[in-house]
Design a protein around this motif. Structure first.
Motif: not given
Length: 363
Positions: A251, A253, A286, A301, A305, A308, A314, A344, A346
């Motif tokens: 993922y 963000n 987001t 953020e 993350t 999530s 997600l 993930a 960010s």
């Protein structure tokens, strides 16, 4: 580049226009329920745009930061003695009283004092997180990082006069027809802790920071480098520190502010850094629900993350109207997706060509 020892995200506190505490943040991010509405905090009658994401009942910036720091320390289960050995790193919009504010916040929370204050625009908070991880890597047990921005008239006027604000009341990251960003309230705090210190007190954080990177592109005072080279280098550094393949990322963000140039440059950076994985990694921003919190963006953020990953879902990319050929990415639409891997990114970028990447892992 030396591999980074994982740093636990031991506790967090958060506030935005989506509400107070983790639950409303996550619920809105997963459903795509944006918090934008007319501003009544100050007069916008002479402005081109009068929309932002603001919380109705909000205290002063210092009071809200103090509450978030207290929530993060309590969430981490820190004792008075553990707090006393933990410095505070603070990211806020630059003003002459920032250092005094940091010292006051540290004193109120029983922390070891204000280590540093960050005022480097939209990468302030993510830079503070990277510095905290480095400090822990050099032997410190834990660091508290806090960041805050509450929508106010001066910055709002600057973004409005620069025609950076969206005129249709929505932020549409990576979408065709996107018109710009919208500002939003954001207050967040996290406790970062060495895995050894966490284990010694019987605590196992659900998420760890395992890599970070930061780089500049020195392209233009306000515009990002179109090829995304600075952000790509930041992503590369985060992956190298974690000794992780781009294909492991589950993922992203994104920084994506909903502005034409920035989103296109970010897409270019992802393809430049991640190669063929870029088109397959689920991605959303987001900011489409909570707005752009300027100096606090990186921490707000990161918190979303982390939430999530912990929830196993997600966030959707709210405001999306349709594909843009310059942003060929796997944008999360319509409904949340299940988490596919524990890793993930960010991402954040700022005026002046500053870029950061934070890489986290669910444990």
């Amino acid at each position: 580049m030396a591999e980074v020892t994982p740093v636990g995200i031991a506790g967090l506190g958060v506030l935005s226009a989506l509400g107070r505490g983790p639950e409303p943040q996550l619920a809105a991010a997963l459903s795509g329920a944006a918090a934008f509405g007319p501003i009544d905090r100050f007069d916008v009658s002479g402005r081109r745009v009068g929309i932002a994401a603001t919380l109705g009942q909000v205290g002063t910036l210092t009071a809200e930061l103090a509450e978030a720091i207290e929530a993060a320390c309590a969430d981490a289960g820190l004792t008075a003695g553990e707090r006393a050995g933990s410095p505070l790193l603070l990211a806020v919009h630059g003003h002459p009283g920032a250092s005094d504010c940091a010292a006051e916040l540290a004193d109120r929370a029983g922390l070891a004092g204000a280590g540093r204050v960050y005022t480097g625009a939209c990468v302030s908070a993510s830079t503070a997180v990277a510095d905290a991880a480095a400090m822990i890597g050099r032997g410190l047990d834990r660091v508290v990082v806090a960041a805050g921005y509450l929508v106010e008239p001066d910055q709002f006027a600057l973004f409005d006069s620069g025609q950076a604000l969206s005129g249709d009341g929505a932020v549409r990251p990576f979408s065709s027809g996107r018109q710009g960003l919208l500002l939003g309230d954001g207050i967040a705090a996290v406790v970062l802790e060495s895995t050894a210190a966490a284990a010694a007190r019987g605590h196992r954080p659900a998420t760890e920071l395992i890599g970070w990177g930061r780089a500049g592109d020195a392209y233009h005072p306000c515009q990002p480098a179109p090829d995304g080279r600075g952000l790509a280098r930041a992503i590369d550094a985060a992956l190298q520190r974690a000794d992780l393949s781009p294909h492991a990322i589950g993922y992203i963000n994104a920084n994506a502010t909903g502005t034409p140039l920035s989103d296109t440059a970010e897409a270019a950076a992802l393809h430049r850094s991640l190669g063929d994985a870029a088109a397959r990694v689920p991605i959303s921003s987001t900011k489409a629900v909570h707005g752009h919190a300027l100096e606090a963006s990186g921490l707000l953020e990161l918190v979303l993350t982390v939430l999530s990953l912990q929830a196993g879902k997600l966030p959707v990319n709210a405001g999306y109207l349709g594909p843009d050929d310059s942003c060929e990415l796997d944008v999360i639409l319509a409904s949340p997706r299940p988490v596919g891997t524990p890793y993930a990114l960010s991402l954040n970028s700022a005026f002046g060509g500053a870029n950061t990447a934070l890489l986290v892992r669910a444990t």
